[in-house]
Design an enzyme around this catalytic site. Structure first.
Site, PDB file in Angstrom:
ATOM      1  CB  VAL A 186      -0.921  -0.020   1.246  1.00  0.00           C
ATOM      2  CG1 VAL A 186      -0.134   0.030   2.533  1.00  0.00           C
ATOM      3  CG2 VAL A 186      -1.929   1.113   1.211  1.00  0.00           C
TER       4      VAL A 186
ATOM      5  CG  ASP B  93       7.233   5.269  -5.847  1.00  0.00           C
ATOM      6  OD1 ASP B  93       6.181   4.743  -6.274  1.00  0.00           O
ATOM      7  OD2 ASP B  93       7.421   5.527  -4.644  1.00  0.00           O
TER       8      ASP B  93
ATOM      9  CG  ASP C  57      -2.603   5.954  -6.015  1.00  0.00           C
ATOM     10  OD1 ASP C  57      -1.926   5.319  -5.208  1.00  0.00           O
ATOM     11  OD2 ASP C  57      -2.669   7.193  -6.028  1.00  0.00           O
TER      12      ASP C  57
ATOM     13  CB  SER D 194       9.605  -1.841  14.769  1.00  0.00           C
ATOM     14  OG  SER D 194      10.303  -3.078  14.753  1.00  0.00           O
TER      15      SER D 194
END
Length: 193
Positions: free
Chosen positions: A9, A34, A54, A171
């Site tokens: 996502v 990207d 998107d 994390s």
């Protein structure tokens, strides 16, 4: 040669994870989806006036496939390669992006696939801390980004190969350890062949 994918996502932590893996894995290269966005002038807008970033049509996927093909043909001579000293190591290519599993020509290249999930509230919070050019207009996350993520996520539910789903609320260190250990295990199996 060991290409694998990190699909996520938006704002899921894919670039950070890919860079951390690249630092620790010998003969590792990264291609980021990207890097293949078309110029803003070529991006369509929807009925609400939102730029449609998107969607696959916002990306130059042919150019990305060309970069992947160059690496596959000669990973040690690719401009992406970072560690040319370890000739005995299996070359690794990390391909990270948010629409990797929705682009059919990529289906046959994966050795391992990971998909990082982040709940709506956390994704929206992370997105609000990022600076985009052009900036997100009001309502863009709820009116475009999140609905497109849900649409693309539904599309990949029919994929027949294994995707390892990761909890993006963990994390950075925990996610890195989980993927790194899994990849080391998978690479060990490849070396044994």
């Amino acid at each position: 040669k060991y290409p694998f994918s990190l699909g996520f996502v938006t704002n899921g932590g894919k670039t950070t994870l890919a860079k951390n893996l690249q630092k620790r894995l010998p003969n590792c290269s990264v291609i980021s989806q990207d890097d293949f966005f078309k110029p803003q002038s070529e991006i369509e807008t929807d009925k609400n006036g939102f730029l449609q970033y998107d969607v696959l049509e916002a990306l130059n996927m042919e150019e990305m496939m060309s970069a992947i093909s160059c690496w596959v043909e000669s990973p040690r001579h690719s401009p992406l390669s970072t560690d040319l000293e370890s000739a005995e190591e299996i070359p690794i290519l990390i391909i990270e992006g948010f629409l990797l599993f929705n682009y059919k020509p990529l289906d046959t290249i994966w050795n391992r696939s990971y998909f990082l999930t982040v709940p709506y509230e956390e994704c929206k919070r992370r997105r609000s801390t990022r600076v985009y050019e052009p900036p997100d207009p009001p309502g863009y996350f709820d009116g475009h980004v999140w609905p497109m993520y849900l649409k693309h996520r539904r599309e990949i539910e029919d994929i027949t190969w294994e995707i390892v789903y990761l909890d993006g609320t963990k994390s950075e260190e925990d996610l890195f350890s989980q993927v790194y250990e899994d990849l080391i295990h998978e690479l060990g199996k490849q070396k044994g062949k």
